[in-house]
Design a protein around this motif. Structure first.
Motif, PDB file in Angstrom:
ATOM      1  N   VAL A 149       5.300 -10.318  14.925  1.00  0.00           N
ATOM      2  CA  VAL A 149       4.431  -9.194  15.254  1.00  0.00           C
ATOM      3  C   VAL A 149       3.212  -9.256  14.341  1.00  0.00           C
ATOM      4  O   VAL A 149       3.347  -9.460  13.135  1.00  0.00           O
ATOM      5  N   THR A 150       2.054  -9.092  14.908  1.00  0.00           N
ATOM      6  CA  THR A 150       0.844  -9.062  14.098  1.00  0.00           C
ATOM      7  C   THR A 150       0.167  -7.712  14.250  1.00  0.00           C
ATOM      8  O   THR A 150       0.264  -7.062  15.287  1.00  0.00           O
ATOM      9  N   ASP A 151      -0.507  -7.310  13.205  1.00  0.00           N
ATOM     10  CA  ASP A 151      -1.235  -6.045  13.193  1.00  0.00           C
ATOM     11  C   ASP A 151      -2.679  -6.346  13.574  1.00  0.00           C
ATOM     12  O   ASP A 151      -3.395  -6.981  12.805  1.00  0.00           O
ATOM     13  N   CYS A 189      16.774 -10.339  19.511  1.00  0.00           N
ATOM     14  CA  CYS A 189      17.905  -9.745  18.781  1.00  0.00           C
ATOM     15  C   CYS A 189      18.658 -10.811  18.002  1.00  0.00           C
ATOM     16  O   CYS A 189      19.050 -10.581  16.853  1.00  0.00           O
ATOM     17  N   GLY A 190      18.844 -11.959  18.607  1.00  0.00           N
ATOM     18  CA  GLY A 190      19.496 -13.066  17.920  1.00  0.00           C
ATOM     19  C   GLY A 190      18.725 -13.492  16.685  1.00  0.00           C
ATOM     20  O   GLY A 190      19.308 -13.759  15.623  1.00  0.00           O
ATOM     21  N   ASP A 191      17.389 -13.558  16.800  1.00  0.00           N
ATOM     22  CA  ASP A 191      16.546 -13.912  15.655  1.00  0.00           C
ATOM     23  C   ASP A 191      16.714 -12.896  14.523  1.00  0.00           C
ATOM     24  O   ASP A 191      16.787 -13.269  13.352  1.00  0.00           O
ATOM     25  N   LEU A 192      16.786 -11.614  14.884  1.00  0.00           N
ATOM     26  CA  LEU A 192      16.977 -10.573  13.867  1.00  0.00           C
ATOM     27  C   LEU A 192      18.350 -10.682  13.212  1.00  0.00           C
ATOM     28  O   LEU A 192      18.474 -10.513  11.994  1.00  0.00           O
ATOM     29  N   PRO A 231      10.616  -3.564   6.863  1.00  0.00           N
ATOM     30  CA  PRO A 231       9.788  -3.560   8.075  1.00  0.00           C
ATOM     31  C   PRO A 231       8.862  -4.780   8.149  1.00  0.00           C
ATOM     32  O   PRO A 231       8.665  -5.336   9.231  1.00  0.00           O
ATOM     33  N   ASP A 232       8.327  -5.207   7.007  1.00  0.00           N
ATOM     34  CA  ASP A 232       7.463  -6.385   6.999  1.00  0.00           C
ATOM     35  C   ASP A 232       8.237  -7.636   7.405  1.00  0.00           C
ATOM     36  O   ASP A 232       7.728  -8.492   8.125  1.00  0.00           O
ATOM     37  N   ARG A 233       9.488  -7.765   6.917  1.00  0.00           N
ATOM     38  CA  ARG A 233      10.307  -8.934   7.263  1.00  0.00           C
ATOM     39  C   ARG A 233      10.670  -8.911   8.743  1.00  0.00           C
ATOM     40  O   ARG A 233      10.673  -9.956   9.410  1.00  0.00           O
ATOM     41  N   ILE A 234      10.953  -7.740   9.280  1.00  0.00           N
ATOM     42  CA  ILE A 234      11.253  -7.617  10.711  1.00  0.00           C
ATOM     43  C   ILE A 234      10.049  -8.057  11.532  1.00  0.00           C
ATOM     44  O   ILE A 234      10.183  -8.823  12.490  1.00  0.00           O
ATOM     45  N   ASP A 235       8.862  -7.604  11.146  1.00  0.00           N
ATOM     46  CA  ASP A 235       7.642  -8.011  11.842  1.00  0.00           C
ATOM     47  C   ASP A 235       7.450  -9.522  11.771  1.00  0.00           C
ATOM     48  O   ASP A 235       7.042 -10.159  12.750  1.00  0.00           O
TER      49      ASP A 235
END
Length: 59
Positions: free
Chosen positions: A50-52, A24-27, A41-45
């Motif tokens: 997060v990897t697909d 949460c801190g990183d976000l 959404p891509d920036r959040i990942d």
């Protein structure tokens, strides 16, 4: 992470909660540095690392 015990009390660590707080801190840091109003959404990942798994198969 080490938490000093409080005299007379037991120190309890919830590693999952600590990891969630760090994410949460990183976000929050990423959102405050962003030029746009919302993170995509891509920036959040990207921030959450997060990897697909399907992307590796396609690429």
């Amino acid at each position: 992470m080490y938490v000093a015990p409080t005299p007379g009390k037991t120190a309890v660590q919830d590693h999952v909660a600590l990891a969630e707080i760090e994410l949460c801190g990183d976000l929050i840091i990423a959102a405050s540095a962003a030029d746009e109003e919302r993170l995509s959404p891509d920036r959040i990942d990207e921030v959450l690392k997060v990897t697909d798994p399907d992307a590796q198969e396609r690429g």
